[in-house]
Design a protein around this motif. Structure first.
Motif, PDB file in Angstrom:
ATOM      1  N   THR A 101       0.965  -2.897   8.132  1.00 18.19           N
ATOM      2  CA  THR A 101      -0.095  -2.555   7.196  1.00 18.19           C
ATOM      3  C   THR A 101      -0.290  -3.690   6.193  1.00 18.19           C
ATOM      4  O   THR A 101       0.666  -4.171   5.602  1.00 18.19           O
ATOM      5  CB  THR A 101       0.254  -1.264   6.442  1.00 18.19           C
ATOM      6  OG1 THR A 101       0.399  -0.215   7.386  1.00 18.19           O
ATOM      7  CG2 THR A 101      -0.840  -0.908   5.452  1.00 18.19           C
ATOM      8  N   LEU A 102      -1.497  -4.118   6.036  1.00 15.89           N
ATOM      9  CA  LEU A 102      -1.777  -5.224   5.128  1.00 15.89           C
ATOM     10  C   LEU A 102      -1.687  -4.763   3.679  1.00 15.89           C
ATOM     11  O   LEU A 102      -2.093  -3.656   3.346  1.00 15.89           O
ATOM     12  CB  LEU A 102      -3.184  -5.777   5.395  1.00 15.89           C
ATOM     13  CG  LEU A 102      -3.408  -6.452   6.751  1.00 15.89           C
ATOM     14  CD1 LEU A 102      -4.869  -6.848   6.872  1.00 15.89           C
ATOM     15  CD2 LEU A 102      -2.510  -7.655   6.931  1.00 15.89           C
ATOM     16  N   ASP A 103      -1.148  -5.620   2.858  1.00 11.09           N
ATOM     17  CA  ASP A 103      -1.102  -5.348   1.425  1.00 11.09           C
ATOM     18  C   ASP A 103      -2.444  -5.775   0.847  1.00 11.09           C
ATOM     19  O   ASP A 103      -2.580  -6.840   0.252  1.00 11.09           O
ATOM     20  CB  ASP A 103       0.057  -6.127   0.803  1.00 11.09           C
ATOM     21  CG  ASP A 103       0.090  -5.996  -0.708  1.00 11.09           C
ATOM     22  OD1 ASP A 103      -0.397  -4.973  -1.208  1.00 11.09           O
ATOM     23  OD2 ASP A 103       0.586  -6.922  -1.374  1.00 11.09           O
ATOM     24  N   ALA A 104      -3.461  -4.957   1.056  1.00  9.20           N
ATOM     25  CA  ALA A 104      -4.828  -5.327   0.691  1.00  9.20           C
ATOM     26  C   ALA A 104      -5.374  -4.366  -0.346  1.00  9.20           C
ATOM     27  O   ALA A 104      -4.952  -3.220  -0.444  1.00  9.20           O
ATOM     28  CB  ALA A 104      -5.725  -5.327   1.930  1.00  9.20           C
ATOM     29  N   GLU A 105      -6.342  -4.839  -1.109  1.00  9.51           N
ATOM     30  CA  GLU A 105      -6.891  -4.045  -2.191  1.00  9.51           C
ATOM     31  C   GLU A 105      -8.372  -4.372  -2.367  1.00  9.51           C
ATOM     32  O   GLU A 105      -8.739  -5.544  -2.453  1.00  9.51           O
ATOM     33  CB  GLU A 105      -6.133  -4.373  -3.478  1.00  9.51           C
ATOM     34  CG  GLU A 105      -6.598  -3.633  -4.706  1.00  9.51           C
ATOM     35  CD  GLU A 105      -5.756  -4.004  -5.922  1.00  9.51           C
ATOM     36  OE1 GLU A 105      -5.037  -3.136  -6.411  1.00  9.51           O
ATOM     37  OE2 GLU A 105      -5.821  -5.168  -6.372  1.00  9.51           O
ATOM     38  N   ASP A 106      -9.195  -3.336  -2.423  1.00  7.14           N
ATOM     39  CA  ASP A 106     -10.605  -3.551  -2.753  1.00  7.14           C
ATOM     40  C   ASP A 106     -10.730  -3.873  -4.235  1.00  7.14           C
ATOM     41  O   ASP A 106     -10.174  -3.158  -5.080  1.00  7.14           O
ATOM     42  CB  ASP A 106     -11.426  -2.295  -2.441  1.00  7.14           C
ATOM     43  CG  ASP A 106     -11.666  -2.105  -0.959  1.00  7.14           C
ATOM     44  OD1 ASP A 106     -11.519  -3.075  -0.203  1.00  7.14           O
ATOM     45  OD2 ASP A 106     -11.999  -0.974  -0.556  1.00  7.14           O
ATOM     46  N   MET A 124      -9.417   0.476   0.896  1.00  2.00           N
ATOM     47  CA  MET A 124      -9.700  -0.194   2.147  1.00  2.00           C
ATOM     48  C   MET A 124      -9.029   0.546   3.276  1.00  2.00           C
ATOM     49  O   MET A 124      -7.901   1.018   3.151  1.00  2.00           O
ATOM     50  CB  MET A 124      -9.181  -1.637   2.090  1.00  2.00           C
ATOM     51  CG  MET A 124      -9.320  -2.371   3.422  1.00  2.00           C
ATOM     52  SD  MET A 124      -8.951  -4.121   3.271  1.00  2.00           S
ATOM     53  CE  MET A 124     -10.388  -4.632   2.398  1.00  2.00           C
ATOM     54  N   ASN A 125      -9.703   0.612   4.436  1.00  2.00           N
ATOM     55  CA  ASN A 125      -9.097   1.270   5.574  1.00  2.00           C
ATOM     56  C   ASN A 125      -7.963   0.426   6.105  1.00  2.00           C
ATOM     57  O   ASN A 125      -8.125  -0.760   6.351  1.00  2.00           O
ATOM     58  CB  ASN A 125     -10.134   1.477   6.688  1.00  2.00           C
ATOM     59  CG  ASN A 125     -11.237   2.402   6.250  1.00  2.00           C
ATOM     60  OD1 ASN A 125     -11.001   3.316   5.482  1.00  2.00           O
ATOM     61  ND2 ASN A 125     -12.457   2.176   6.730  1.00  2.00           N
ATOM     62  N   SER A 126      -6.793   1.035   6.319  1.00  2.00           N
ATOM     63  CA  SER A 126      -5.669   0.294   6.858  1.00  2.00           C
ATOM     64  C   SER A 126      -5.805   0.178   8.355  1.00  2.00           C
ATOM     65  O   SER A 126      -6.445   0.997   9.017  1.00  2.00           O
ATOM     66  CB  SER A 126      -4.359   0.985   6.497  1.00  2.00           C
ATOM     67  OG  SER A 126      -4.342   2.294   7.001  1.00  2.00           O
ATOM     68  N   VAL A 171     -15.737  -6.358  -4.086  1.00  2.00           N
ATOM     69  CA  VAL A 171     -15.450  -6.291  -2.657  1.00  2.00           C
ATOM     70  C   VAL A 171     -15.027  -4.881  -2.276  1.00  2.00           C
ATOM     71  O   VAL A 171     -14.222  -4.251  -2.968  1.00  2.00           O
ATOM     72  CB  VAL A 171     -14.332  -7.283  -2.265  1.00  2.00           C
ATOM     73  CG1 VAL A 171     -14.125  -7.282  -0.746  1.00  2.00           C
ATOM     74  CG2 VAL A 171     -14.640  -8.690  -2.759  1.00  2.00           C
ATOM     75  N   GLN A 172     -15.568  -4.408  -1.167  1.00  2.00           N
ATOM     76  CA  GLN A 172     -15.135  -3.147  -0.558  1.00  2.00           C
ATOM     77  C   GLN A 172     -15.126  -3.328   0.950  1.00  2.00           C
ATOM     78  O   GLN A 172     -16.127  -3.737   1.541  1.00  2.00           O
ATOM     79  CB  GLN A 172     -16.068  -1.989  -0.942  1.00  2.00           C
ATOM     80  CG  GLN A 172     -15.626  -0.642  -0.377  1.00  2.00           C
ATOM     81  CD  GLN A 172     -16.690   0.416  -0.547  1.00  2.00           C
ATOM     82  OE1 GLN A 172     -17.767   0.351   0.047  1.00  2.00           O
ATOM     83  NE2 GLN A 172     -16.420   1.401  -1.387  1.00  2.00           N
ATOM     84  N   ASN A 173     -13.969  -3.007   1.570  1.00  2.00           N
ATOM     85  CA  ASN A 173     -13.809  -3.210   3.007  1.00  2.00           C
ATOM     86  C   ASN A 173     -14.162  -4.653   3.364  1.00  2.00           C
ATOM     87  O   ASN A 173     -13.599  -5.573   2.798  1.00  2.00           O
ATOM     88  CB  ASN A 173     -14.623  -2.185   3.794  1.00  2.00           C
ATOM     89  CG  ASN A 173     -14.143  -0.769   3.553  1.00  2.00           C
ATOM     90  OD1 ASN A 173     -12.962  -0.532   3.323  1.00  2.00           O
ATOM     91  ND2 ASN A 173     -15.054   0.195   3.595  1.00  2.00           N
TER      92      ASN A 173
END
Length: 424
Positions: A42-47, A1-3, A91-93
């Motif tokens: 920066t979000l701790d996010a993951e696709d 995912m784009n930060s 899920v992506q982006n």
């Protein structure tokens, strides 16, 4: 995912700023500190771009989400109806993808995760095929870069442009590979490995070129299983299920390296193997049970086997030396069970939950119950320890909940998808 990028200063402020060469060193340092303070974290996010997630283990690495909510108060951001089926969500982006059956067609959905509207849909003729269950799609899409791959129950393999929904190519892969359909149709998600698309077809798998669908190799025309292939780390060997066995296969050639006979009452092996620390865990429902094997240069060697875990549909999750899984017949009423990885002994079992789908993140079990409750509990061998729960769906739920970018996506068999926003 784009930060996220750094915050942009308003034009009226930026136009009055001095250039760096005009500032003394102390002010330059202060400016750097101020930018760091005001830039968004920066979000701790993951696709979650494929079945069982980025690490193919059903576990998310996300930690920046909230599990503690007042009873019944989890925030549902949106819902959308996608039709009958069991397909999970990837899920992506800011896009989510899933499948459903509507009016004699299977439909591929691309959904905006911010508000739940369908960005694009692609429908293709398909039978509901409700044999011994509600019917509809049973496989989950796979995202790879700018493409989405979908395998239908009848063996149609699609490659979509994930932005526009355009079909880049499609094949009737069961016909091309010259293999029969399994009793309940194909259910395993495609797996991308380099330029290859790895499929659970035939006795021990098949591989096609992901760019155009050209068949690279196939296996004998026998009934396949329903689990996705799993790689043995640091090797070219992938484990494929059939209706009667699990086989270790050289991905380059398609040659079986070993075969473990693994029979169930209905020839149904639907749970992915778990491979960890040189060992392999196999588990199936229909009166089969579980076993742990030591991987060797030849055929795997049995360590233990028992019927303490029977995964009818979903694979268990391995976390800190313990297996957490849905044990038993879903129709009769399954239970949530914790096993010791090394011994196979039951550590605890919770009989009253009616589990439908299970994932894990940040040391917490994410459970979707059959009646549509989302439950969070500590993933601990100390016992079932509930944190919070809320009703998020109506109907019957047997699909794995998916966490991505602080949102949990839940789905009912009847086709309702709910997005639960757990961001702080």
């Amino acid at each position: 995912m784009n930060s996220p990028t750094s915050a942009t200063l308003p034009t009226c402020v930026a136009s009055k700023m001095l250039s760096p060469t005009m500032l003394p060193p102390a002010m330059l340092l202060l400016g750097v500190c101020m930018i760091a303070c005001f830039a968004p974290a920066t979000l701790d996010a993951e696709d979650w771009y494929r079945w069982r997630g980025p690490e193919l283990n059903g576990i998310s690495s996300e930690t920046d989400w909230q599990a503690e909510w007042p009873t019944g108060k989890m925030p549902i951001a949106w819902t959308i109806d996608v039709g009958t089926g069991f397909s999970s969500v990837v899920v992506q982006n800011d896009r989510a993808y899933t499948l459903g059956h509507v009016d004699e067609h299977d439909v591929v959905y691309c959904i905006d995760v911010t508000d739940g509207h369908a960005i694009w849909k692609h429908a293709y003729p398909a039978s509901l095929d409700a044999r011994d269950f509600e019917g509809g799609p049973t496989t989950t899409p796979t995202i790879d870069g700018d493409r989405v791959y979908v395998l239908s129950r009848a063996g149609e393999l699609f490659c979509f442009d994930n932005k526009s929904g355009e079909v880049r190519w499609k094949k009737q892969i069961a016909d091309v590979a010259e293999v029969r359909l399994p009793g309940w149709g194909f259910a395993a998600a495609p797996l991308v490995v380099g330029d290859k698309l790895v499929l659970t077809l035939g006795e021990s798998g098949a591989v096609v070129n992901k760019h155009d669908g050209t068949l690279i190799w196939t296996s004998a025309d026998r009934e396949c299983g329903y689990a996705s292939p799993v790689q043995i780390p640091n090797s070219d060997t992938f484990v494929f299920p059939s209706g009667r066995a699990f086989a270790g296969v050289d991905l380059k050639t398609g040659d079986p390296q070993w075969t473990l006979r693994w029979l169930t009452s209905f020839g149904c092996n639907a749970a992915e193997p778990i491979i960890h620390d040189g060992k392999m865990f196999l588990c199936s429902g229909y009166n089969r049970g579980a076993a742990l094997f030591q991987l060797t240069d030849g055929e795997p060697e049995l360590i233990w086997k028992n019927k303490n875990m029977l995964n009818q549909l979903h694979g268990s999750l391995l976390y800190q030396g313990h297996l957490y899984g849905i044990d038993g017949d879903m129709e009769a009423g399954a239970r949530l069970t914790c096993l010791n990885w090394e011994t196979g002994e039951v550590v605890w079992s919770e009989d009253e939950l009616k589990p439908g789908g299970l994932s894990l993140a940040n040391g917490k079990l994410i459970l979707l119950t059959e009646p549509g409750e989302l439950v969070f509990a500590a993933a601990t061998p100390a016992g079932f320890s509930e944190i919070s729960r809320a009703k998020v769906l109506d109907g019957k739920c047997w699909t794995v909940p998916v966490l991505s970018s602080g949102r949990v996506f839940c789905r009912s068999i009847q086709g309702q998808v709910a997005c639960v926003d757990l961001r702080d």
